[in-house]
Design a protein around this motif. Structure first.
Motif, mmCIF file in Angstrom:
data_model
loop_
_atom_site.group_PDB
_atom_site.id
_atom_site.type_symbol
_atom_site.label_atom_id
_atom_site.label_comp_id
_atom_site.label_asym_id
_atom_site.label_seq_id
_atom_site.Cartn_x
_atom_site.Cartn_y
_atom_site.Cartn_z
ATOM 1 N N PRO A 41 0.836 -1.203 0.000
ATOM 2 C CA PRO A 41 0.000 0.000 0.000
ATOM 3 C C PRO A 41 0.875 1.259 0.000
ATOM 4 O O PRO A 41 2.020 1.226 0.457
ATOM 5 N N PRO A 42 0.344 2.360 -0.480
ATOM 6 C CA PRO A 42 1.151 3.576 -0.591
ATOM 7 C C PRO A 42 1.706 4.077 0.750
ATOM 8 O O PRO A 42 2.792 4.627 0.794
ATOM 9 N N ASN A 43 0.997 3.897 1.816
ATOM 10 C CA ASN A 43 1.429 4.405 3.116
ATOM 11 C C ASN A 43 1.939 3.285 4.012
ATOM 12 O O ASN A 43 1.721 3.313 5.224
ATOM 13 N N ASP A 44 2.638 2.326 3.444
ATOM 14 C CA ASP A 44 3.133 1.167 4.197
ATOM 15 C C ASP A 44 4.213 1.611 5.188
ATOM 16 O O ASP A 44 5.287 2.042 4.794
ATOM 17 N N ILE A 45 3.924 1.457 6.471
ATOM 18 C CA ILE A 45 4.884 1.857 7.496
ATOM 19 C C ILE A 45 5.802 0.705 7.901
ATOM 20 O O ILE A 45 6.749 0.888 8.648
#
Length: 162
Positions: A41-45
């Motif tokens: 996902p784009p905001n993968d932490i």
């Protein structure tokens, strides 16, 4: 890989030739994830990457150490070779899990390239010209000498038709 962690639990120090590791069960559990079809996902932490997951999956599929079977059951080497060959040169059979699928599974040039890379990693092949003095050492040091002749024939046929 997971095998390194669990092999000692299956190892009998009095008779090491009788290692009973559930290789086919482990293969069945992880093979469905090959090839990796993951996009983080784009905001993968957590820093998950397709390459990282692929590397971890191959560490399981390419483990042909002490827990690999040498008896009547197919070992990880054979199972993974056939998995990678199916991606390199897809058969004309349909997906066993999709009853409505009528078309053969397709393979793109990228699929073939990645499958060949995975085969090279599995077989630990050095893609260099063997010299006359090193050709025997080359075969003896790779897992090729552990393979059943039918799998070697499948490998040769697939490479010739790819």
């Amino acid at each position: 890989s997971i095998q390194i962690t669990f092999v000692p639990r299956f190892w009998n120090s009095h008779s090491p030739q009788h290692v009973k590791f559930p290789t086919s069960d482990l293969f069945d559990a992880v093979a469905s994830y090959y090839p990796i079809q993951f996009t983080p996902p784009p905001n993968d932490i957590h820093g998950l990457t397709k390459q990282g997951i692929h590397k971890d999956l191959l560490s399981v599929l390419c483990f042909v150490g002490a827990c690999d079977t040498h008896g009547h059951e197919e070992g990880m080497l054979t199972l993974s070779t056939r998995l990678f060959l199916e991606r390199l040169v897809p058969s004309h059979r349909t997906d066993l899990y999709d009853e409505d699928q009528q078309e053969p599974m397709a393979s793109t040039p990228v699929d073939k390239s990645e499958a060949l890379d995975d085969l090279v990693q599995l077989l630990q092949l050095q893609l260099t010209e063997p010299t006359q003095s090193s050709s025997h050492d080359f075969i003896a040091s790779s897992p090729l000498h552990q393979m059943d002749h039918t799998v070697l024939q499948e490998l040769a046929d697939a490479i010739m038709s790819a």
